[in-house]
Design a protein around this motif. Structure first.
Motif: not given
Lengths: 520, 520
Positions: B291, B334, B336
């Protein structure tokens, strides 16, 4: 009366058995005597043996070269026929033919098939010190400063540390040449065969033995036997004679992970556009630790443990680990203290390549569009390629990946976060012949008695050979008996064979021809 | 008395200030009027502006081509001199010269330096639809089926959606051309300058601005100013005008890990000889998650958080994430759920390349000898390359690696298990100019009032520009003002500029020349 008869019968039987045993042992030559006779023959014919070999090595032998393959096959055919062997070519499609031959032993004898291959690995001639198909003799190895010896004025006596440089000098024309010389030697020494002999010389092993399975299936009667002896590969690093009772299976996989459709500026998109090289690192790290342990759930479940005998044999294998590490510049080895031979008895996951974006001078500040890993799995008995495939795919799915088998289109890419394209190579299973079989014991005794030294007995080679085919198709066990030197540059440039290994091989084959049949 | 005097003085002072303000505002042209006049001028001279630009784009401009660089510099020098600008070349060693020019504004006015670069990225001519230095006009972009328009028979009126295809059509000759046309326009329209103008046109930006630092240090008085406006890069993806108040720093690293000295057969040595590709996967996975979060201890410690104003500005940036993901074939991004603009305000670790062994057709069942990863770190204010280097090296050591900076010899390899060779590129820090500075507010107001629309205000670009140099060496703040279209194929084949972006740029530069100086 009845009792007296029984006593007499017993005496008669004992007499009969003693007599039989005498007759039998009269036939059965002492293996060391056999070896001496064969050595004597070889010492008298070194120049002639070598001349025949140099002719053989002069024939280009790439499996892809059909005309060259045919010339090699014809050459071997004439080698066999000159020795009175019933021989022919087994053809499948347009592939390089198998040269097949047979020679009958005593009545009711066991049958051994000797396998070798006459094709060689592709060459990069520019890397060779001499042309790959112009065999050259040197007085020692190139690495040790070996000097060329003119082949036009060879002495009768050949130096045992000399090397012959040519493609397939070791891999795998050497056993073919040695078998021929061994046949000459026992014929000249009037040593009878102890078994029926069959010869099976393949012409496309280095190209993947694409027609081996078909050939075995087409000729089940012709190829019927009690054991296949596969003569390929090098002896132990210590120089000791070696026998492998099995081989690992293999299964190749290429994984491709996806980033953005085009390379993106890492400043403008880094941290946001998914980086497939990062994903690949995490995926690979989840599959195997740095010590060789495979972390895929269930990967070891099917593994058949080694028997007591096999573990005992492993313990007797000379320990060369420290020396090898030194040679290879390694400050450690994987396996947390386990030895090389222990480690190659286990299944393995090898990353043979990774690639994404660019490194070095060509590196650009960009997020790569793809990341690839190429993997080979080594399998042990009872693992199957199909089961491994399932376990690996389950693992990859557990890491959050959607699996595809073709390049995903844009729609697919938009529908899934993490996508892994998998390309499986057709693999094959491991194979292992029990060391406890009469035939296994007979082979070991033959060589150990003949050479008067202990064999290195490996339950399996770490490499992969489709030995399972002989068992599966023909119901015959198989073992691997390598004869060439360890430092032969097999597959690379400047492939060579050490002359003493050829001489030793002649004696080993003579023992197998003239003695092994009496032991089982 | 004293009180009366004080009152009179106050009245007089107020009168004086009111008068001054009137005189001042009489000089200060209405920005929209200014823009209209400039547009009118441009509409009358489109063909001439373009002809001058096509000549400029016909000059090959690789920084490595010294003769070509000189021709470009001479061309620009004459552009400046023809407009009455005091101009000269600033030379350092044999490098492409900087073209410098200055033009005085009203007494006691502020001074603005306009930066652009005249060199371009290397070309792979085979990938271009037309030769990179033979500018071609198309009626729209190639991707949208643009058709070539013969430049020998250009109409007086140029289509605003037309594109000019040539190396550096966008990056970065476009601002230079637009500034010249803007000067012509305000002169013709008798609009006085509102500030002192300086021009600094570099010739080796794409080659890493190797002499920029030295040039700034050599000419502190000449280059004295209140603000640097760096004109480079594209406007927002929505087409809206954009200003960056900072840039991320950058720091490159190449990591090499070591396996055996020569490639080893993965069957015979797999699981035992350490596999550097496996090690690399674990090392990289330990440094960053999928992430974008960097897992190196302390990596975020020095990060200067965004101010309230900066966070507010970010919230106003148009959200193009979903559209971008679609364009790039990404099912996710990426961070979140964080947006692109939030993500590029953070430090980043980008893997720009990984390489070990071979993949695809070339994959061999071998353990690779080396594995390499090339990484770029993006830094934000207050991180320093030196501190990052320490943190990264501590992390790599914590993973068990012995760090070297040259290729380790055999002895070193035997002494250490895990060895990482690190090659650091000389990096540089991030830079951020406060949006609250009077000059920052003046620039924003100038453009927003002139264009009658809101600017996209970014605290920083995600990319890296050595803006810190202007602050560090000359004490001047810097901002980035891009003018070209987003889809310009910058750095790649078929680089182009959209004609309307050129026209807009002329108006923006005219506003900066003729209006901005009154606002601070």
């Amino acid at each position: 009366m009845a009792r007296a008869i029984r006593i007499i019968s017993f005496i008669e039987l004992s007499l009969f058995l003693a007599l039989s045993s005498w007759i039998f042992s009269a036939q059965k030559i002492n293996p060391q005597t056999l070896r001496e006779k064969v050595r004597h023959f070889r010492e008298q014919h070194e120049r002639a043996i070598l001349d025949e070999y140099l002719d053989f090595l002069s024939l280009p032998n790439l499996a892809s070269d059909r005309a060259g393959s045919q010339k090699n096959a014809d050459f071997i055919l004439s080698l066999l026929q000159r020795r009175g062997i019933r021989a022919k070519l087994l053809k499948t499609d347009d592939s390089p033919p198998v040269v097949y031959g047979e020679l009958s032993g005593p009545p009711a004898a066991q049958t051994i098939v000797f396998y070798a291959h006459y094709d060689g690995q592709p060459v990069d001639a520019a890397q060779w010190a001499s042309p790959p198909w112009k065999p050259v003799l040197r007085d020692k190895s190139l690495e040790n400063g070996g000097q060329e010896i003119s082949s036009t004025s060879l002495p009768e006596k050949i130096g045992s540390e000399w090397r012959i440089y040519a493609r397939s000098a070791s891999d795998d024309k050497a056993p073919i040449l040695a078998m021929m010389a061994a046949l000459d030697a026992i014929k000249e020494s009037q040593i009878p065969l102890s078994a029926n002999l069959k010869f099976f010389f393949e012409g496309e092993e280095e190209a993947g033995s694409l027609h081996l399975e078909e050939t075995l299936k087409k000729h089940p009667d012709l190829l019927k036997s009690d054991i296949w002896i596969l003569c390929d590969g090098p002896v132990h690093q210590t120089g000791r004679q070696l026998i492998y009772f099995g081989a690992r299976g293999v299964c190749g996989l290429e994984i491709t992970l996806y980033g953005p459709l085009r390379p993106l500026h890492s400043g403008h998109y880094g941290n946001w556009a998914p980086n497939p090289a990062v994903q690949l690192s995490h995926l690979l790290a989840s599959m195997r630790d740095v010590n060789g342990r495979i972390l895929i759930k269930g990967f070891y479940d099917d593994v058949l443990p080694l028997s007591e005998t096999e573990m005992g044999a492993l313990k007797e294998v000379p320990d060369v680990d420290q020396e090898l590490r030194k040679e290879l510049g390694l400050g450690w080895s994987e396996g947390k203290g386990k030895s090389l031979v222990e480690q190659i008895m286990l299944p393995a996951l090898n990353i043979r390549g990774i690639q994404a974006g660019n490194v070095g001078e060509k590196a650009q500040n960009a997020i790569p569009t793809e990341a690839k890993a190429s993997i080979d799995f080594r399998l042990v008995p009872n693992q199957t390629a199909l089961r491994i495939k399932t376990l690996v795919e389950d693992h990859i799915r557990d890491q959050g990946y959607f699996i595809v088998y073709g390049t995903p289109d844009k729609e697919t890419r938009l529908r899934h976060s993490l996508i892994a394209k998998l390309a499986w190579e057709s693999g094959y299973p491991a194979s292992r012949t029990s060391m406890g079989l009469p035939v296994s014991q007979a082979l070991v005794r033959t060589i150990e008695e003949g050479l008067d030294s202990r064999l290195v007995k490996m339950p399996s080679t770490g490499g992969s050979v489709p030995m399972y085919l002989f068992k599966d198709i023909l119901g015959a066990p198989a073992v691997i008996l390598p004869v060439v030197n360890y430092d032969n540059n097999q597959h690379g440039a400047n492939e060579n064979v050490r002359v003493q290994n050829l001489w030793d091989a002649i004696e080993i084959f003579a023992l197998l021809f003239g003695y092994s049949g009496y032991l089982w």
